[in-house]
Enzyme design. Sequence first.
Site, short mmCIF file in Angstrom:
data_model
loop_
_atom_site.label_atom_id
_atom_site.label_comp_id
_atom_site.label_asym_id
_atom_site.label_seq_id
_atom_site.Cartn_x
_atom_site.Cartn_y
_atom_site.Cartn_z
N SER A 208 0.84 -1.19 0.00
CA SER A 208 0.00 0.00 0.00
C SER A 208 0.88 1.25 0.00
CB SER A 208 -0.94 -0.02 1.21
OG SER A 208 -1.90 0.99 1.09
N ASN A 209 0.35 2.37 0.43
CA ASN A 209 1.12 3.62 0.48
C ASN A 209 0.66 4.40 1.71
OD1 ASN A 209 -1.23 5.34 -0.37
ND2 ASN A 209 -1.08 4.00 -2.15
#
Length: 395
Positions: A208-209
Amino acid sequence: MLNGHVIALGISGSISAYKAADLASKLTQAGADVDVLMTGAATRFITPLTLRSITRRPVFIDMFDPASELAEEHVEIARRATAVVVAPASASTIARLARGAATDVVSLTVLATLAPVLLAPAMDGQMWEAAATQANIETLRERGYVVVGPDEGRLASGRMGLGRLVDTETLLGALKQTLGRDGDFAGRRLVVSAGGTREPLDPVRYISNYSSGKMGYALAEAARDRGAAVTLVSTVTERPCPYGVRLVPVETVADMREAVLTACDGADALIMAAAVSDYRPAERAVRKVKKGPEEKLLALEKNDDFLLEIGGAIIKVGFAAETDDLLANARVKLDAKGLHLIAANDLTAEGSGFATDTNQLTIIDKAGEVEEVPLLSKYDAANRLLDRVAPLFDS
Ligand code: CTP
């Protein structure tokens, strides 16, 4: 957005009356002038002094007070209010309002006002479910009153059920939505994406981020407060959905793509504030991947850019969060994705980017014009972006 508003806050007799102090405080902090009106029963649960101290204004209890500075007190309060909020609204206050009986300052003010009226019912579950209360609430809804809640949960009686006063955040959201319902986005349908997509590797891990979703949520709230019907396609699980916004929870890029494409059908504008993963693991293990002695290489497949897939009359707005060559990169994305506007933000700048409560946006339009918006709260920055979206509807 409550700056300059005069909110008449009617408090009636319910054990949850103490929560009205928090509402009065938040309204005052948000810049509103708060005229507190209390029924006699309300004064048994919470003192007028508390409310007077919080609002730093007189509190109105007695409708026949000869010492009052206001001539026709209730009429004057009803006239100057930009909204009347009755929180908590007890069963008997609701009954009086439905009958149009003006026997205390709260019911008098509601009867006399032309401003929007919000009611937040609070009572025991059985009283809420009683046929009389339900019929009264229906009558008030039909007359255009906004009914917020009640919530379900533990009641003062110790039983579980429907009857809890909604929380302050919900009530503030409902108030802002009501005050903004004739705004420049009235009748418009807006889709906003928020958060960072998650691409699972196995049942316990994902790629993810750092996107927190704050900018997307601020956009959804700001658009709601200007009259839009907002659909929020979000990966965020830890933040409550703003009142009045339709939430579509998603996780992966594939989920988000499907939800955004569906929501965009018939919508007027799409604002893609989500940080969408460009890649996903080529393989998703059904069972947990165990460690071994060998090095592991992760094979990634490319995700499609779904902003490109959305066509038609819809206004498309993208975001470009960058660490290098901000304007050049943002311009390339604006053209490549067929956007009307792009909001660029420099992740290296102080106070900007993921997880902060502020943002400094640079807005670029199709003609290449650049607008440098100063560092603002995400809500204010969202409004500056919406200021640029609104004129596009008519062009
Ligand atoms: N976007 C999208 N679909 C994707 C990737 C991005 O719709 N698969 C949208 C984002 O929501 C954002 C805009 O495109 O509004 C720009 O996203 P960004 O990640 O900055 O750009 P990319 O095109 O992915 O380029 P890069 O990651 O190389 O900077």
